[in-house]
Design an enzyme around this catalytic site. Structure first.
Site, PDB file in Angstrom:
ATOM      1  N   SER A 156      -3.335  -7.500   2.708  1.00  0.00           N
ATOM      2  CA  SER A 156      -3.640  -7.389   4.133  1.00  0.00           C
ATOM      3  C   SER A 156      -4.082  -8.732   4.699  1.00  0.00           C
ATOM      4  O   SER A 156      -3.768  -9.064   5.841  1.00  0.00           O
ATOM      5  CB  SER A 156      -4.744  -6.343   4.362  1.00  0.00           C
ATOM      6  OG  SER A 156      -4.288  -5.067   4.012  1.00  0.00           O
ATOM      7  N   HIS A 170       0.839  -1.199   0.000  1.00  0.00           N
ATOM      8  CA  HIS A 170       0.000   0.000   0.000  1.00  0.00           C
ATOM      9  C   HIS A 170       0.876   1.252   0.000  1.00  0.00           C
ATOM     10  O   HIS A 170       0.650   2.185  -0.765  1.00  0.00           O
ATOM     11  CB  HIS A 170      -0.884   0.066   1.250  1.00  0.00           C
ATOM     12  CG  HIS A 170      -1.950  -0.966   1.322  1.00  0.00           C
ATOM     13  ND1 HIS A 170      -2.179  -1.692   2.475  1.00  0.00           N
ATOM     14  CD2 HIS A 170      -2.871  -1.388   0.427  1.00  0.00           C
ATOM     15  CE1 HIS A 170      -3.199  -2.501   2.276  1.00  0.00           C
ATOM     16  NE2 HIS A 170      -3.633  -2.352   1.027  1.00  0.00           N
ATOM     17  N   LYS A 178     -17.674  -6.246   0.855  1.00  0.00           N
ATOM     18  CA  LYS A 178     -17.368  -7.626   0.466  1.00  0.00           C
ATOM     19  C   LYS A 178     -16.470  -8.318   1.486  1.00  0.00           C
ATOM     20  O   LYS A 178     -16.331  -9.527   1.471  1.00  0.00           O
ATOM     21  CB  LYS A 178     -16.650  -7.663  -0.886  1.00  0.00           C
ATOM     22  CG  LYS A 178     -17.509  -7.290  -2.058  1.00  0.00           C
ATOM     23  CD  LYS A 178     -16.691  -7.434  -3.329  1.00  0.00           C
ATOM     24  CE  LYS A 178     -17.471  -7.060  -4.560  1.00  0.00           C
ATOM     25  NZ  LYS A 178     -16.632  -7.196  -5.774  1.00  0.00           N
ATOM     26  N   ARG A 237      -1.941  -5.946  -8.190  1.00  0.00           N
ATOM     27  CA  ARG A 237      -0.898  -6.917  -7.885  1.00  0.00           C
ATOM     28  C   ARG A 237      -0.754  -7.946  -8.991  1.00  0.00           C
ATOM     29  O   ARG A 237       0.334  -8.356  -9.326  1.00  0.00           O
ATOM     30  CB  ARG A 237      -1.204  -7.639  -6.575  1.00  0.00           C
ATOM     31  CG  ARG A 237      -1.124  -6.744  -5.362  1.00  0.00           C
ATOM     32  CD  ARG A 237      -1.626  -7.468  -4.166  1.00  0.00           C
ATOM     33  NE  ARG A 237      -3.040  -7.813  -4.417  1.00  0.00           N
ATOM     34  CZ  ARG A 237      -3.889  -8.208  -3.513  1.00  0.00           C
ATOM     35  NH1 ARG A 237      -3.508  -8.345  -2.291  1.00  0.00           N
ATOM     36  NH2 ARG A 237      -5.138  -8.481  -3.810  1.00  0.00           N
TER      37      ARG A 237
END
Length: 163
Positions: free
Chosen positions: A129, A17, A40, A91
Site C-alpha cells: 500500500s 491483498h 506502527k 511478500r
C-alpha cells in the site's frame, strides 16, 4: 464451518491483498476480511469505513467473504468470531520476522487460532500500500496495482490529500 480472518490495514487495498483474500476464500468456508488500525503506521490515507467499502466492492463476487472493521486485538477478534485461522500474506523474507512474532503472540493470546502464511503471487511480491500511495502521490499510474473496482476512488483520494 472453517472460518479464517484476513487482517490488514488495507490503506489502500491492492491487487496483492485481493490475491491473498481470493486464495483464502478457496481454502476456508468463511473468510472475514477485517480492516484494522496498525499503531506502527501513520494515520491512514483513507478512513477505516472507506477501506471497508473499497474491499466490499472488490469481493462482492466471492460469496463466502465478508468485510468488517475492528480496532482491538486480533486474537480477541478471532475469539469473538470463532475463527480457526488467521491468514497472512508474505511478500518477502523481510515480512517473515514481524509476521512470525505476531503469529506467536496471537497464539499465546488465543490458543484456539492458527496462523496460516500465504506467499504472495510472483506478480505482487513487490507491491505494498505504501508503494501505491507513493507512486500515486507523484502522479504515476497505479492501475496495475489496485483493483479496477476502486481505482478511481483511490487515485482521487490520494491526490486530493496532496492538494
Amino acid at each position: 464451518m472453517r472460518t479464517a480472518i484476513c487482517p490488514g490495514s488495507f490503506d489502500p487495498v491492492t491487487k496483492g491483498h485481493l490475491s491473498v483474500i481470493t486464495r483464502a476464500s478457496k481454502l476456508f468456508d468463511r473468510v472475514i476480511v477485517v480492516v484494522m488500525i496498525n499503531p506502527k503506521k501513520p494515520v491512514g490515507c483513507f478512513a477505516p469505513e472507506r477501506r471497508v467499502e473499497f474491499i466490499e466492492r472488490c469481493v462482492k463476487d466471492l460469496p463466502n467473504v465478508e468485510v468488517d472493521f475492528y480496532d482491538g486485538l486480533l486474537a480477541e477478534y478471532a475469539r469473538i468470531k470463532k475463527a480457526d485461522a488467521i491468514v497472512k500474506g508474505l511478500r518477502a523474507v523481510s515480512d517473515f520476522e514481524d509476521e512470525f512474532q505476531q503469529a506467536l503472540t496471537n497464539k499465546q493470546l488465543n490458543p484456539d487460532v492458527e496462523t496460516v502464511f500465504v506467499t504472495a503471487g510472483a506478480d505482487y511480491m513487490y507491491l505494498s500500500s505504501s508503494i501505491v500511495k507513493q507512486v500515486c502521490e507523484l502522479g504515476g499510474d497505479v492501475s496495475d496495482f489496485v483493483p479496477e473496482q476502486v481505482l478511481d476512488d483511490i487515485v482521487k483520494g490520494i491526490r486530493r490529500k496532496e492538494d
